[in-house]
Scaffold this motif. Structure first.
Motif, PDB file in Angstrom:
ATOM      1  N   THR A 167     -49.429  -3.487 -93.918  1.00  0.00           N
ATOM      2  CA  THR A 167     -49.296  -2.681 -93.501  1.00  0.00           C
ATOM      3  C   THR A 167     -50.038  -2.970 -92.288  1.00  0.00           C
ATOM      4  O   THR A 167     -49.746  -2.965 -91.331  1.00  0.00           O
ATOM      5  CB  THR A 167     -49.163  -1.344 -94.685  1.00  0.00           C
ATOM      6  OG1 THR A 167     -50.174  -1.514 -95.201  1.00  0.00           O
ATOM      7  CG2 THR A 167     -48.624  -1.209 -95.875  1.00  0.00           C
ATOM      8  N   VAL A 168     -51.354  -1.991 -92.141  1.00  0.00           N
ATOM      9  CA  VAL A 168     -52.160  -1.352 -91.211  1.00  0.00           C
ATOM     10  C   VAL A 168     -52.180  -1.932 -90.737  1.00  0.00           C
ATOM     11  O   VAL A 168     -52.985  -3.460 -91.564  1.00  0.00           O
ATOM     12  CB  VAL A 168     -52.968  -0.828 -91.608  1.00  0.00           C
ATOM     13  CG1 VAL A 168     -53.618   0.127 -90.678  1.00  0.00           C
ATOM     14  CG2 VAL A 168     -52.426   1.129 -92.094  1.00  0.00           C
ATOM     15  N   GLY A 169     -51.999  -2.473 -88.672  1.00  0.00           N
ATOM     16  CA  GLY A 169     -53.026  -3.383 -87.918  1.00  0.00           C
ATOM     17  C   GLY A 169     -51.589  -5.076 -88.066  1.00  0.00           C
ATOM     18  O   GLY A 169     -52.508  -6.045 -87.966  1.00  0.00           O
ATOM     19  N   ALA A 170     -50.733  -4.813 -89.144  1.00  0.00           N
ATOM     20  CA  ALA A 170     -50.201  -6.460 -89.207  1.00  0.00           C
ATOM     21  C   ALA A 170     -49.160  -6.597 -87.683  1.00  0.00           C
ATOM     22  O   ALA A 170     -48.870  -5.358 -87.242  1.00  0.00           O
ATOM     23  CB  ALA A 170     -49.845  -6.331 -90.894  1.00  0.00           C
ATOM     24  N   ARG A 171     -48.454  -8.075 -87.134  1.00  0.00           N
ATOM     25  CA  ARG A 171     -47.629  -8.506 -86.575  1.00  0.00           C
ATOM     26  C   ARG A 171     -46.836  -7.895 -87.635  1.00  0.00           C
ATOM     27  O   ARG A 171     -46.330  -7.929 -88.563  1.00  0.00           O
ATOM     28  CB  ARG A 171     -48.016  -9.337 -86.336  1.00  0.00           C
ATOM     29  CG  ARG A 171     -49.506  -9.541 -85.023  1.00  0.00           C
ATOM     30  CD  ARG A 171     -49.892 -11.176 -85.154  1.00  0.00           C
ATOM     31  NE  ARG A 171     -50.348 -11.204 -84.003  1.00  0.00           N
ATOM     32  CZ  ARG A 171     -50.972 -11.152 -82.611  1.00  0.00           C
ATOM     33  NH1 ARG A 171     -49.439 -10.616 -82.335  1.00  0.00           N
ATOM     34  NH2 ARG A 171     -51.749 -11.356 -82.280  1.00  0.00           N
ATOM     35  N   THR A 172     -46.144  -7.225 -86.250  1.00  0.00           N
ATOM     36  CA  THR A 172     -44.559  -6.468 -87.051  1.00  0.00           C
ATOM     37  C   THR A 172     -43.992  -8.336 -87.505  1.00  0.00           C
ATOM     38  O   THR A 172     -43.042  -7.977 -88.286  1.00  0.00           O
ATOM     39  CB  THR A 172     -43.385  -6.419 -85.888  1.00  0.00           C
ATOM     40  OG1 THR A 172     -43.426  -6.934 -85.053  1.00  0.00           O
ATOM     41  CG2 THR A 172     -44.064  -4.844 -85.689  1.00  0.00           C
ATOM     42  N   ARG A 173     -44.017  -9.759 -86.658  1.00  0.00           N
ATOM     43  CA  ARG A 173     -43.120 -10.148 -86.923  1.00  0.00           C
ATOM     44  C   ARG A 173     -43.463 -11.196 -88.475  1.00  0.00           C
ATOM     45  O   ARG A 173     -43.322 -11.421 -89.143  1.00  0.00           O
ATOM     46  CB  ARG A 173     -43.551 -11.865 -86.265  1.00  0.00           C
ATOM     47  CG  ARG A 173     -42.804 -13.077 -86.672  1.00  0.00           C
ATOM     48  CD  ARG A 173     -42.323 -14.044 -85.521  1.00  0.00           C
ATOM     49  NE  ARG A 173     -42.053 -14.927 -86.054  1.00  0.00           N
ATOM     50  CZ  ARG A 173     -42.478 -16.768 -85.393  1.00  0.00           C
ATOM     51  NH1 ARG A 173     -42.658 -16.695 -83.842  1.00  0.00           N
ATOM     52  NH2 ARG A 173     -41.400 -17.903 -85.512  1.00  0.00           N
ATOM     53  N   LYS A 174     -45.236 -11.105 -89.099  1.00  0.00           N
ATOM     54  CA  LYS A 174     -45.659 -11.433 -90.264  1.00  0.00           C
ATOM     55  C   LYS A 174     -44.514 -10.371 -91.331  1.00  0.00           C
ATOM     56  O   LYS A 174     -44.660 -10.729 -92.302  1.00  0.00           O
ATOM     57  CB  LYS A 174     -47.012 -10.495 -90.280  1.00  0.00           C
ATOM     58  CG  LYS A 174     -47.920 -11.289 -91.014  1.00  0.00           C
ATOM     59  CD  LYS A 174     -47.701 -13.035 -92.047  1.00  0.00           C
ATOM     60  CE  LYS A 174     -48.276 -12.719 -93.246  1.00  0.00           C
ATOM     61  NZ  LYS A 174     -48.680 -14.471 -94.067  1.00  0.00           N
ATOM     62  N   LEU A 175     -45.192  -9.171 -90.971  1.00  0.00           N
ATOM     63  CA  LEU A 175     -44.153  -7.785 -91.693  1.00  0.00           C
ATOM     64  C   LEU A 175     -42.550  -8.300 -92.081  1.00  0.00           C
ATOM     65  O   LEU A 175     -42.772  -8.088 -93.196  1.00  0.00           O
ATOM     66  CB  LEU A 175     -44.847  -6.832 -91.725  1.00  0.00           C
ATOM     67  CG  LEU A 175     -44.107  -5.167 -91.718  1.00  0.00           C
ATOM     68  CD1 LEU A 175     -44.804  -5.190 -93.588  1.00  0.00           C
ATOM     69  CD2 LEU A 175     -43.844  -3.939 -91.528  1.00  0.00           C
TER      70      LEU A 175
END
Length: 583
Positions: A459-467
Motif C-alpha cells: 500500500t503506502v510507498g509501493a510502486r503502482t506496477r508492483k501493486l
C-alpha cells in the motif's frame, strides 16, 4: 394557532398579556408614579417584549413596570405597543434578568428568586446558571442560599420591614423556626437589630436527637451539651451540638453515603440544596402533575430520571424516588396529558348531552300501533369514541447505554456485511463509495484481506506496477473475498445514522444478530433494567418471583433475568437498543 415572526411589532390588548413571568415584586411608588405620568403624556416609547403562548395569549418578558403603569393609566382593554419574540424559557429568563438589571437594581431577594428560577431552567447546573446571569459563582451561591428563607421572611424584606442581615440570619434556621421568629418580629413595636436577632438565633443549636448520622462518637464529645452540663454551672439545655462545623461535616458525609447507595438503582442521584426547588419534579402517572401511565413507564429509562437526597433542613436526609430532573421536558409531558384528559372529559360530556336529547325526542314522539321497538336499534346513537392518549415520547437514554448501543450496531454492520451475497456486497460498496469514500477504513480492510488470503498487498510507498501485479495474481474467488472485506470495514467516523440506514436498506435486523445479555444488563441501572424487563415480557415470565428479585442485589437480579425458564430471548429487543433516524 397564529404564527408570529421573531421581532414582529404589534399592538396587543393589555388583557391578552399575562404579567406572570417577571420575578420583580417590589416597585418604588414614587418612581412608578413618575413613570405613569410620563406614559400618560407620551405613551409607551419603547415597546414591551412579549412571547406567544399556546392558548392564544402572550406572556410579558420585558417591560413589567411600563406595562403596569400603562394598565393603571389606560385600563386593560387598551392596546399595548409590543414586540413579539420567539424565546425559550432560558432565553426569556436571561433577557428579563438583563433588562431588570439595567432599568432598576433588583433587591437581593428578587435576585435570589431569579437565581432559583434560572437554576431550574438549566437543570440544576449552578455554573451555567451563574454564567447565563452574568454573575460570579460566589454571588450566585450567596443569592440562591437566601431561598432557604421562607416566603414570610422574604415578603417581610420586600415590604421593608426587615433588612437583608435579618434574612441571612433567619435563612440559617429551620423553616418552622423562621416562620415563628418572623411573626414575633413583625408584632414588635420596633424591629430588633441584626445583632440582637443573631443572639436569639444562637439559641437554635444543632439538635443531636434529629441528626441523620451515627451519633456514637457524639456520646463523649466535649461539644455535646449533655456532657457540658456535667462540667459547667451554666450550659445549654437538651442534647445538642455546639460544633456546627463538625455537625455539618458528619451530615454531609451521611448525605453522600445515601446518594451513593442509590447509584446502582437510578440514572441520576443528587443531593438537593436550598434553591434547587425547580430542578426536582416528582414523576407521577396521575395526581397533581400527571404524565399518564405509559409515559411514566417510558420515562423510567430516561437519562434525567432518578432520585434525590434532601439537603434542606426541614427534610434533611429524606430520600425522594422516581424524580425527573428535566423541568422543561416534564412540563411538556404534563401539558400533553392534561390536554388528553380534557378531551376525554369533553367527549364524555358531549355523549351525555346527545343521549339526553335523544331520550327527550323519543319521549315526545307518540307511539304508533304495532311500531313498538321498531327503529330503536337504528336510532340508537353510537358511543363517542374515546380520544386516544398521546403516544409516549422516547426517553433520552444515558451516554453509557448510547455508547453500548452504537458499538453493537457497528459490530452488526461488520458481521452482516461479511455475509452478504455477492450482488448485495457490491451494492453496499458502491453506496459507500458514492456517499463518502473517506468512511472506508482501507487500513483495516487490507489487514483483514492479508489475514484471510495470506497475500500481502503493498500500500503506502509501493510502486503502482508492483501493486497491480500483486492484485492481478489474485483469482476470482480471492478478489471477491477482498471486495467483501472492503465493504465491511468502515471507520468510526461514519455517523451511526448512516450505519443504521444502510442496514435497514439491506433488511438486516438486530434481532438476528443480538439478544439481551449480561454486558447489556450490567450497563443499566436497576430502574432501567426493571423497565426493560417489563417492556420485553421478562417480568411477566418471571411471575411471582420477580418482585423479590427486583428488590435484591443487582448482580442476582441480572443473573436471574438471563435464565428465566420458558422465556424466548430471541427477538426480545428493548426500545432503547433501536434507532429511529427516519432513514
Amino acid at each position: 394557532m397564529q404564527q408570529f415572526q421573531d421581532g414582529q411589532a404589534a399592538d396587543i390588548r393589555a388583557d391578552l398579556i399575562d404579567a406572570d413571568f417577571n420575578y420583580r415584586r417590589r416597585y418604588h411608588p414614587d418612581r412608578m408614579a413618575s413613570l405613569q405620568a410620563d406614559i400618560r403624556q407620551r405613551g409607551i416609547i419603547q415597546r414591551v417584549i412579549i412571547r406567544p403562548r399556546d392558548n392564544g395569549r402572550f406572556q410579558l418578558v420585558v417591560g413589567n413596570r411600563r406595562y403596569r403603569a400603562f394598565v393603571a393609566e389606560f385600563g386593560r382593554e387598551a392596546p399595548v405597543k409590543s414586540e413579539i419574540r420567539i424565546l425559550s424559557d432560558l432565553e426569556a429568563t436571561a433577557m428579563m434578568a438583563a433588562e431588570n438589571g439595567e432599568r432598576e437594581d433588583p433587591s437581593v431577594i428578587e435576585d435570589a428568586e431569579l437565581a432559583s428560577r434560572m437554576l431550574g431552567v438549566v437543570k440544576g447546573d449552578r455554573d451555567e446558571a451563574a454564567r447565563r446571569l452574568g454573575w460570579e459563582r460566589r454571588k450566585f451561591d450567596r443569592r440562591v442560599a437566601l431561598m432557604n428563607a421562607t416566603q414570610a421572611v422574604r415578603d417581610a424584606y420586600l415590604e421593608d420591614r426587615i433588612g437583608v442581615g435579618h434574612v441571612e440570619i433567619l435563612a440559617a434556621l429551620r423553616k418552622e423556626v423562621q416562620d415563628r421568629v418572623i411573626q414575633v418580629i413583625l408584632q414588635q413595636p420596633a424591629t430588633p437589630s441584626v445583632e440582637q436577632l443573631k443572639a436569639m438565633a444562637e439559641q437554635s443549636l444543632q439538635n443531636l436527637e434529629t441528626a441523620i448520622f451515627d451519633r456514637t462518637e457524639c456520646a463523649g464529645c466535649q461539644f455535646n451539651t449533655g456532657n457540658q452540663r456535667a462540667l459547667f454551672d451554666q450550659s445549654f439545655s437538651g442534647t445538642r451540638c455546639t460544633n456546627r462545623e463538625c455537625f455539618g461535616q458528619k451530615t454531609e458525609a451521611q448525605l453522600e453515603a445515601r446518594r451513593i447507595q442509590m447509584q446502582e438503582t437510578y440514572q441520576v442521584v443528587r443531593i438537593v440544596r436550598p434553591g434547587d426547588n425547580s430542578t426536582v419534579i416528582a414523576l407521577r402517572a396521575d395526581g397533581k402533575r400527571p404524565v399518564g401511565a405509559e409515559q411514566a413507564a417510558a420515562c423510567r429509562t430516561c437519562a434525567s430520571f432518578g432520585a434525590c437526597v434532601s439537603g434542606v433542613s426541614d427534610s434533611l436526609g429524606k430520600v425522594y424516588e422516581d424524580v425527573c430532573f428535566d423541568q422543561a421536558c416534564n412540563d411538556r409531558k404534563v401539558n400533553a396529558w392534561r390536554h388528553h384528559l380534557k378531551a376525554v372529559e369533553e367527549a364524555a360530556s358531549a355523549q351525555q348531552e346527545a343521549s339526553q336529547v335523544q331520550a327527550a325526542a323519543a319521549a315526545a314522539t307518540p307511539a304508533r300501533p304495532g311500531a313498538a321497538g321498531q327503529g330503536t336499534q337504528a336510532n340508537a346513537q353510537r358511543p363517542a369514541s374515546r380520544p386516544a392518549p398521546p403516544p409516549p415520547d422516547a426517553a433520552q437514554i444515558r451516554n453509557a447505554i448510547n455508547e453500548y448501543r452504537e458499538s453493537i450496531w457497528r459490530a452488526v454492520f461488520h458481521r452482516a456485511a461479511l455475509k452478504l451475497p455477492v450482488l448485495e456486497s457490491r451494492q453496499l460498496l458502491l453506496a459507500l463509495l458514492a456517499h463518502r469514500p473517506g468512511f472506508l477504513d482501507h487500513h483495516k480492510a487490507i489487514d483483514a484481506i492479508h489475514k484471510v488470503l495470506g497475500v500481502e498487498i503493498p500500500t503506502v510507498g509501493a510502486r503502482t506496477r508492483k501493486l497491480m501485479e500483486t492484485v492481478q495474481a489474485l483469482d476470482q474467488a480471492q478478489v471477491g473475498a477482498a471486495f467483501q472485506h472492503l465493504a465491511a470495514h468502515v471507520s468510526k467516523d461514519m455517523p451511526i445514522e448512516d450505519v443504521v440506514g444502510l442496514l435497514q436498506a439491506l433488511g438486516v435486523k438486530l434481532e438476528d444478530h443480538w439478544k439481551v445479555n449480561e454486558t447489556f444488563f450490567e450497563t443499566l441501572t436497576k430502574t432501567e433494567l426493571d423497565a426493560v424487563c417489563v417492556e420485553v415480557g421478562l417480568a411477566d415470565a418471571a411471575g411471582k418471583h420477580y418482585a423479590r428479585l427486583q428488590n435484591g442485589s443487582k448482580k442476582d437480579f441480572v443473573k436471574a433475568m438471563l435464565k428465566v425458564e420458558g422465556f424466548n430471548y430471541l427477538g426480545a429487543i428493548p426500545r432503547m437498543m433501536r434507532w429511529d433516524f427516519g432513514v
